[in-house]
Design a protein around this motif. Structure first.
Motif, PDB file in Angstrom:
ATOM      1  N   SER A  77       3.984  12.925   9.335  1.00 65.05           N
ATOM      2  CA  SER A  77       5.289  13.238   9.841  1.00 65.05           C
ATOM      3  C   SER A  77       6.120  12.015  10.963  1.00 65.05           C
ATOM      4  O   SER A  77       7.128  12.663  11.980  1.00 65.05           O
ATOM      5  CB  SER A  77       4.754  14.012  11.273  1.00 65.05           C
ATOM      6  OG  SER A  77       3.584  14.364  11.970  1.00 65.05           O
ATOM      7  N   CYS A  78       6.321  11.059  11.348  1.00 71.17           N
ATOM      8  CA  CYS A  78       6.338   9.669  11.713  1.00 71.17           C
ATOM      9  C   CYS A  78       7.504   9.577  10.803  1.00 71.17           C
ATOM     10  O   CYS A  78       7.350   9.244  10.072  1.00 71.17           O
ATOM     11  CB  CYS A  78       5.488   9.007  12.463  1.00 71.17           C
ATOM     12  SG  CYS A  78       5.323   7.412  11.984  1.00 71.17           S
ATOM     13  N   ILE A  79       8.532   9.201  11.548  1.00 67.79           N
ATOM     14  CA  ILE A  79       9.716   9.040  10.972  1.00 67.79           C
ATOM     15  C   ILE A  79       9.949   7.295  10.302  1.00 67.79           C
ATOM     16  O   ILE A  79       9.947   7.538   9.009  1.00 67.79           O
ATOM     17  CB  ILE A  79      11.359   9.245  11.897  1.00 67.79           C
ATOM     18  CG1 ILE A  79      11.482  10.546  12.179  1.00 67.79           C
ATOM     19  CG2 ILE A  79      12.268   8.508  11.022  1.00 67.79           C
ATOM     20  CD1 ILE A  79      12.138  10.579  12.870  1.00 67.79           C
ATOM     21  N   PRO A  80       9.191   6.408  11.083  1.00 76.49           N
ATOM     22  CA  PRO A  80       9.517   5.186  10.413  1.00 76.49           C
ATOM     23  C   PRO A  80       8.264   5.472   9.362  1.00 76.49           C
ATOM     24  O   PRO A  80       8.541   4.058   8.575  1.00 76.49           O
ATOM     25  CB  PRO A  80       8.802   4.517  11.460  1.00 76.49           C
ATOM     26  CG  PRO A  80       9.310   5.002  13.080  1.00 76.49           C
ATOM     27  CD  PRO A  80       9.002   6.866  12.590  1.00 76.49           C
ATOM     28  N   CYS A  81       7.239   6.135   9.532  1.00 75.34           N
ATOM     29  CA  CYS A  81       6.172   6.477   8.125  1.00 75.34           C
ATOM     30  C   CYS A  81       7.030   6.739   7.338  1.00 75.34           C
ATOM     31  O   CYS A  81       6.284   6.618   5.875  1.00 75.34           O
ATOM     32  CB  CYS A  81       4.949   6.481   8.941  1.00 75.34           C
ATOM     33  SG  CYS A  81       4.260   6.240  11.177  1.00 75.34           S
ATOM     34  N   LYS A  82       7.612   7.923   7.439  1.00 75.10           N
ATOM     35  CA  LYS A  82       8.166   8.333   6.276  1.00 75.10           C
ATOM     36  C   LYS A  82       9.142   7.731   5.433  1.00 75.10           C
ATOM     37  O   LYS A  82       9.295   7.705   4.544  1.00 75.10           O
ATOM     38  CB  LYS A  82       8.898   9.293   6.605  1.00 75.10           C
ATOM     39  CG  LYS A  82       8.173  10.994   6.949  1.00 75.10           C
ATOM     40  CD  LYS A  82       9.496  11.977   8.065  1.00 75.10           C
ATOM     41  CE  LYS A  82       8.243  13.028   7.817  1.00 75.10           C
ATOM     42  NZ  LYS A  82       9.352  13.829   7.994  1.00 75.10           N
ATOM     43  N   GLU A  83       9.316   6.825   6.281  1.00 76.82           N
ATOM     44  CA  GLU A  83      10.178   5.555   5.776  1.00 76.82           C
ATOM     45  C   GLU A  83       9.847   4.455   4.649  1.00 76.82           C
ATOM     46  O   GLU A  83      10.136   3.891   4.103  1.00 76.82           O
ATOM     47  CB  GLU A  83      11.326   5.219   7.123  1.00 76.82           C
ATOM     48  CG  GLU A  83      12.382   5.844   7.840  1.00 76.82           C
ATOM     49  CD  GLU A  83      13.362   5.036   8.761  1.00 76.82           C
ATOM     50  OE1 GLU A  83      12.907   3.647   9.025  1.00 76.82           O
ATOM     51  OE2 GLU A  83      14.109   5.430   9.026  1.00 76.82           O
ATOM     52  N   MET A  84       8.332   4.442   5.595  1.00 73.23           N
ATOM     53  CA  MET A  84       8.435   3.382   4.601  1.00 73.23           C
ATOM     54  C   MET A  84       7.336   3.985   2.947  1.00 73.23           C
ATOM     55  O   MET A  84       6.667   3.143   2.856  1.00 73.23           O
ATOM     56  CB  MET A  84       6.577   2.675   5.477  1.00 73.23           C
ATOM     57  CG  MET A  84       7.226   1.482   5.953  1.00 73.23           C
ATOM     58  SD  MET A  84       5.864   0.661   6.617  1.00 73.23           S
ATOM     59  CE  MET A  84       5.589  -0.203   5.533  1.00 73.23           C
ATOM     60  N   ALA A  85       7.071   5.445   3.270  1.00 76.27           N
ATOM     61  CA  ALA A  85       6.130   6.276   2.486  1.00 76.27           C
ATOM     62  C   ALA A  85       6.196   4.959   0.640  1.00 76.27           C
ATOM     63  O   ALA A  85       5.709   5.532  -0.067  1.00 76.27           O
ATOM     64  CB  ALA A  85       6.253   7.432   2.869  1.00 76.27           C
ATOM     65  N   PRO A  86       7.809   6.137   0.793  1.00 80.67           N
ATOM     66  CA  PRO A  86       8.499   5.177  -0.737  1.00 80.67           C
ATOM     67  C   PRO A  86       8.119   4.145  -1.549  1.00 80.67           C
ATOM     68  O   PRO A  86       7.305   3.694  -2.390  1.00 80.67           O
ATOM     69  CB  PRO A  86       9.468   6.002  -0.879  1.00 80.67           C
ATOM     70  CG  PRO A  86       9.799   6.201   0.522  1.00 80.67           C
ATOM     71  CD  PRO A  86       9.036   6.290   1.251  1.00 80.67           C
ATOM     72  N   VAL A  87       8.139   3.012  -0.067  1.00 80.20           N
ATOM     73  CA  VAL A  87       8.053   2.302  -0.384  1.00 80.20           C
ATOM     74  C   VAL A  87       6.086   1.658  -0.767  1.00 80.20           C
ATOM     75  O   VAL A  87       5.993   0.764  -1.632  1.00 80.20           O
ATOM     76  CB  VAL A  87       8.238   1.041   0.670  1.00 80.20           C
ATOM     77  CG1 VAL A  87       7.680  -0.117   0.578  1.00 80.20           C
ATOM     78  CG2 VAL A  87       9.528   0.920   0.793  1.00 80.20           C
ATOM     79  N   LEU A  88       5.147   2.191  -0.015  1.00 75.57           N
ATOM     80  CA  LEU A  88       3.993   2.644  -0.225  1.00 75.57           C
ATOM     81  C   LEU A  88       3.696   2.873  -2.211  1.00 75.57           C
ATOM     82  O   LEU A  88       3.184   1.904  -2.371  1.00 75.57           O
ATOM     83  CB  LEU A  88       2.964   2.991   1.631  1.00 75.57           C
ATOM     84  CG  LEU A  88       3.240   1.708   1.843  1.00 75.57           C
ATOM     85  CD1 LEU A  88       3.076   2.967   3.189  1.00 75.57           C
ATOM     86  CD2 LEU A  88       2.742   1.093   2.424  1.00 75.57           C
ATOM     87  N   LYS A  89       3.738   3.471  -2.081  1.00 78.87           N
ATOM     88  CA  LYS A  89       3.769   4.620  -2.877  1.00 78.87           C
ATOM     89  C   LYS A  89       4.444   3.368  -4.751  1.00 78.87           C
ATOM     90  O   LYS A  89       3.771   2.920  -5.271  1.00 78.87           O
ATOM     91  CB  LYS A  89       4.416   5.647  -3.019  1.00 78.87           C
ATOM     92  CG  LYS A  89       4.719   6.896  -4.383  1.00 78.87           C
ATOM     93  CD  LYS A  89       4.784   8.114  -4.143  1.00 78.87           C
ATOM     94  CE  LYS A  89       4.682   8.431  -5.414  1.00 78.87           C
ATOM     95  NZ  LYS A  89       5.200   9.394  -6.523  1.00 78.87           N
TER      96      LYS A  89
END
Length: 179
Positions: A77-89
């Motif tokens: 639920s962290c906005i910067p984390c959500k932005e990184m999520a597709p990159v990590l995936k």
């Protein structure tokens, strides 16, 4: 051919054709599912290479693979984390067997962050292919934090706080020994 003969022929045909058709469908589904690894669900992947960590984070076991490791401590639920999520995936899927890319939701699994220098999220921990903390050539360029033990001055962690792009992460992985 009379009506009775046609009916008998049709029944025999159905008794043979239907089971064969079902077998062909089952075999077809199996072939499609097993010929495209991209269709595999994360739960089917070896847990050491799965993106999401929910049980334990056995760093020594991960180091034994001899590949670079990135562990991202964040939250769904962290906005910067959500932005990184597709990159990590993407990196996790693209680099299977060549690097380990992990995500730990510190709000759901607080105990998994214990022992790691996580002051804010997202925070990435970097470990090179030799199992040692990453030694960046220019730590200030990407604002890396280097942690050492006071007593021995041994380098124990390299971290980055905040988001990183796919390009930045790939550059770091290459510097860490990505083959």
């Amino acid at each position: 051919m009379g009506d009775k003969e046609k009916q008998k022929y049709n029944r025999i045909t159905l008794k043979i054709v239907m089971p064969l058709l079902l077998v062909c469908i089952v075999v077809g589904i199996w072939v499609v599912k097993n010929s495209n690894p991209g269709l595999a669900l994360e739960g089917n992947l070896d847990s050491d290479f799965a993106l999401h960590v929910t049980q334990e984070l056995d760093l020594e076991k991960l180091k034994s693979y001899g590949v670079p490791i990135i562990i991202d401590f964040g939250a769904d639920s962290c906005i910067p984390c959500k932005e990184m999520a597709p990159v990590l995936k993407e990196l996790n899927e693209e680099l299977q067997g060549r690097a380990i890319v992990k995500f730990v939701d510190v709000w759901k699994y607080k105990k998994l962050a214990k022992g790691y220098p996580v002051n804010l999220i997202p925070t990435q921990i970097f470990i090179d292919a030799e199992g040692k903390p990453y030694q960046p050539q220019a730590p200030e360029a990407i604002q890396m934090n280097l942690y050492t033990l006071r007593e021995t001055e041994e380098h124990v962690f390299t971290t980055h706080e905040g988001s990183l792009s796919k390009e930045q992460l790939l550059n770091i992985l290459e510097e860490m020994g990505l083959a």
